[in-house]
Every structure is written in structure tokens, then in C-alpha cells.
Design a protein around this motif. Structure first.
Motif, PDB file in Angstrom:
ATOM      1  N   THR A 187       0.884  -0.710   0.071  1.00 18.26           N
ATOM      2  CA  THR A 187      -0.444  -0.160  -0.244  1.00 18.26           C
ATOM      3  C   THR A 187       0.734   1.301   0.045  1.00 18.26           C
ATOM      4  O   THR A 187       2.331   1.435   0.200  1.00 18.26           O
ATOM      5  N   SER A 188       0.133   2.333  -0.159  1.00 22.08           N
ATOM      6  CA  SER A 188       1.000   3.515  -0.171  1.00 22.08           C
ATOM      7  C   SER A 188       1.176   3.929   1.477  1.00 22.08           C
ATOM      8  O   SER A 188       0.143   4.052   2.530  1.00 22.08           O
ATOM      9  N   ALA A 189       1.941   5.063   1.604  1.00 17.95           N
ATOM     10  CA  ALA A 189       2.259   5.212   3.049  1.00 17.95           C
ATOM     11  C   ALA A 189       0.776   6.081   4.130  1.00 17.95           C
ATOM     12  O   ALA A 189       0.657   5.667   4.619  1.00 17.95           O
ATOM     13  N   ARG A 190       0.268   6.726   2.870  1.00 22.95           N
ATOM     14  CA  ARG A 190      -1.016   7.227   3.007  1.00 22.95           C
ATOM     15  C   ARG A 190      -2.200   6.741   3.248  1.00 22.95           C
ATOM     16  O   ARG A 190      -2.608   6.710   4.226  1.00 22.95           O
ATOM     17  N   THR A 191      -2.080   5.068   3.176  1.00 26.08           N
ATOM     18  CA  THR A 191      -3.314   4.130   2.980  1.00 26.08           C
ATOM     19  C   THR A 191      -3.070   3.565   4.190  1.00 26.08           C
ATOM     20  O   THR A 191      -4.127   3.169   4.924  1.00 26.08           O
ATOM     21  N   PHE A 192      -1.654   3.295   4.586  1.00 27.28           N
ATOM     22  CA  PHE A 192      -1.376   2.997   5.356  1.00 27.28           C
ATOM     23  C   PHE A 192      -1.421   2.764   6.997  1.00 27.28           C
ATOM     24  O   PHE A 192      -2.112   1.889   7.900  1.00 27.28           O
ATOM     25  N   SER A 193      -1.223   4.542   6.656  1.00 27.64           N
ATOM     26  CA  SER A 193      -1.935   5.500   8.348  1.00 27.64           C
ATOM     27  C   SER A 193      -2.921   5.675   8.312  1.00 27.64           C
ATOM     28  O   SER A 193      -3.253   6.176   9.375  1.00 27.64           O
ATOM     29  N   SER A 194      -3.892   5.224   7.521  1.00 25.23           N
ATOM     30  CA  SER A 194      -5.586   6.332   7.740  1.00 25.23           C
ATOM     31  C   SER A 194      -6.382   5.566   7.541  1.00 25.23           C
ATOM     32  O   SER A 194      -7.495   5.461   8.232  1.00 25.23           O
ATOM     33  N   TYR A 195      -6.082   4.010   6.928  1.00 21.79           N
ATOM     34  CA  TYR A 195      -6.969   3.047   7.434  1.00 21.79           C
ATOM     35  C   TYR A 195      -6.791   1.445   7.894  1.00 21.79           C
ATOM     36  O   TYR A 195      -5.902   1.449   8.131  1.00 21.79           O
ATOM     37  N   VAL A 196      -8.408   1.079   8.619  1.00 24.11           N
ATOM     38  CA  VAL A 196      -8.444  -0.714   8.945  1.00 24.11           C
ATOM     39  C   VAL A 196      -7.604  -1.286   7.330  1.00 24.11           C
ATOM     40  O   VAL A 196      -8.070  -0.353   6.235  1.00 24.11           O
ATOM     41  N   LEU A 197      -7.031  -1.963   7.561  1.00 24.29           N
ATOM     42  CA  LEU A 197      -6.623  -2.712   6.467  1.00 24.29           C
ATOM     43  C   LEU A 197      -7.392  -4.147   6.522  1.00 24.29           C
ATOM     44  O   LEU A 197      -7.282  -4.906   7.241  1.00 24.29           O
ATOM     45  N   ALA A 198      -7.890  -5.067   5.421  1.00 26.18           N
ATOM     46  CA  ALA A 198      -8.748  -5.675   5.331  1.00 26.18           C
ATOM     47  C   ALA A 198      -8.586  -7.064   3.977  1.00 26.18           C
ATOM     48  O   ALA A 198      -8.323  -6.773   2.921  1.00 26.18           O
ATOM     49  N   TRP A 199      -9.146  -8.262   4.526  1.00 30.38           N
ATOM     50  CA  TRP A 199      -9.078  -8.981   3.490  1.00 30.38           C
ATOM     51  C   TRP A 199     -10.115  -9.082   3.353  1.00 30.38           C
ATOM     52  O   TRP A 199     -11.332  -9.982   4.416  1.00 30.38           O
ATOM     53  N   PHE A 200     -10.658  -9.721   2.238  1.00 31.59           N
ATOM     54  CA  PHE A 200     -11.709 -10.111   1.541  1.00 31.59           C
ATOM     55  C   PHE A 200     -11.265 -11.175   0.384  1.00 31.59           C
ATOM     56  O   PHE A 200     -10.499 -11.718   0.075  1.00 31.59           O
ATOM     57  N   ARG A 201     -12.492 -12.220  -0.002  1.00 28.49           N
ATOM     58  CA  ARG A 201     -12.009 -13.560  -0.318  1.00 28.49           C
ATOM     59  C   ARG A 201     -14.120 -13.185  -1.416  1.00 28.49           C
ATOM     60  O   ARG A 201     -15.034 -13.160  -0.853  1.00 28.49           O
ATOM     61  N   GLN A 202     -14.179 -13.626  -2.872  1.00 28.64           N
ATOM     62  CA  GLN A 202     -15.552 -14.097  -3.375  1.00 28.64           C
ATOM     63  C   GLN A 202     -15.055 -15.132  -4.672  1.00 28.64           C
ATOM     64  O   GLN A 202     -13.851 -16.003  -5.291  1.00 28.64           O
ATOM     65  N   ALA A 203     -15.681 -16.290  -4.449  1.00 26.61           N
ATOM     66  CA  ALA A 203     -15.506 -17.344  -5.410  1.00 26.61           C
ATOM     67  C   ALA A 203     -16.516 -17.089  -6.060  1.00 26.61           C
ATOM     68  O   ALA A 203     -16.917 -16.433  -6.207  1.00 26.61           O
ATOM     69  N   PRO A 204     -16.227 -18.240  -7.314  1.00 22.50           N
ATOM     70  CA  PRO A 204     -17.382 -18.061  -8.560  1.00 22.50           C
ATOM     71  C   PRO A 204     -18.643 -18.557  -7.739  1.00 22.50           C
ATOM     72  O   PRO A 204     -18.864 -19.331  -7.281  1.00 22.50           O
ATOM     73  N   GLY A 205     -20.003 -17.774  -8.101  1.00 20.83           N
ATOM     74  CA  GLY A 205     -20.733 -16.841  -8.317  1.00 20.83           C
ATOM     75  C   GLY A 205     -21.531 -16.532  -6.536  1.00 20.83           C
ATOM     76  O   GLY A 205     -22.256 -16.618  -6.314  1.00 20.83           O
ATOM     77  N   LYS A 206     -20.698 -16.165  -5.939  1.00 22.45           N
ATOM     78  CA  LYS A 206     -20.996 -16.085  -4.250  1.00 22.45           C
ATOM     79  C   LYS A 206     -20.413 -14.407  -4.487  1.00 22.45           C
ATOM     80  O   LYS A 206     -19.429 -14.051  -5.627  1.00 22.45           O
ATOM     81  N   GLU A 207     -21.329 -13.523  -3.439  1.00 20.58           N
ATOM     82  CA  GLU A 207     -21.049 -13.037  -2.453  1.00 20.58           C
ATOM     83  C   GLU A 207     -19.507 -12.490  -1.994  1.00 20.58           C
ATOM     84  O   GLU A 207     -18.995 -13.423  -1.591  1.00 20.58           O
TER      85      GLU A 207
END
Length: 122
Positions: free
Chosen positions: A24-44
Motif C-alpha cells: 500500500t501507499s504510506a497514506r493508505t497504510f496510516s489512514s485506514y483499517v486494512l482487510a482481506w476479503f474473498r470472492q468465490a465464483p458465483g458467490k458474494e
């Protein structure tokens, strides 16, 4: 300009491990919560894990508790997702995200990465 770039996906056998990385950029890193999401085929798209700015607080989805660990390196502006004991149902495109709060859900996501494919074979 905010950028989130994921890498580290690939093909692994069930029971194996992978580590995803998100730059990430330094600005993003220090300003936000960072998370992981995933999406399988045909799913939300679904929440996987999130970490606070300091890294002191993390939150994991029930489906990955005890198997996945989110962490961040403040010196490198990186966030990681260590995935152990992988299952075929973990197969999905995994996305890094910058969000406002350390909760599940996509409503407060400000930025998304482009995603990286993880495939777990049985």
C-alpha cells in the motif's frame, strides 16, 4: 494516489499454506483499517480478516479462525494474510481493502486491490 497491490496467490493442495501480501501507499497504510476479503465464483464477496492501524487489534471471520492470520508491517506499508490448513472451499479471488472500521462488511471499504487468485486442490 491510493494503491493496493496484492500478490502471493497460487495453487496449493488441501492442508497446505500460502501467504498473501498487499503493498500500500504510506497514506493508505496510516489512514485506514486494512482487510482481506474473498470472492468465490458465483458467490458474494465475503470478509476474511482485518487489522487496526497499530496491528494491536485484529478481527477474523469465523470460517478462518485458527487457520488464517492477518498482520501488518508498518515499516514497509505491507499487510499480510498467512493461510494455513487450506481447504478447497478457501478457493477464491482474495482482495486487499482499505476500510474505515475493523468490522466485517463492505459498506465502509474505501479502496480495493485488484485481487489475487488462490486455488486449493483436494
Amino acid at each position: 494516489q491510493v494503491q493496493l497491490v496484492e500478490f502471493g496467490g497460487g495453487l496449493v493442495q488441501a492442508g497446505g499454506s500460502l501467504r498473501l501480501s498487499c503493498a500500500t501507499s504510506a497514506r493508505t497504510f496510516s489512514s485506514y483499517v486494512l482487510a482481506w476479503f474473498r470472492q468465490a465464483p458465483g458467490k458474494e464477496r465475503e470478509f476474511v480478516a482485518a487489522t487496526s492501524w497499530s496491528g494491536a487489534k485484529t478481527y477474523n471471520a469465523d470460517s478462518v479462525k485458527g487457520r488464517f492470520t492477518i498482520s501488518r508491517d508498518n515499516a514497509k506499508n505491507m499487510v499480510y494474510l498467512q493461510m494455513n490448513s487450506l481447504k478447497p472451499e478457501d478457493t477464491a479471488v482474495y482482495y486487499c481493502a482499505a476500510k474505515q472500521r475493523i468490522v466485517s462488511g463492505t459498506a465502509d471499504v474505501a479502496y480495493w486491490g485488484q485481487g489475487t487468485q488462490v486455488t486449493v486442490s483436494s
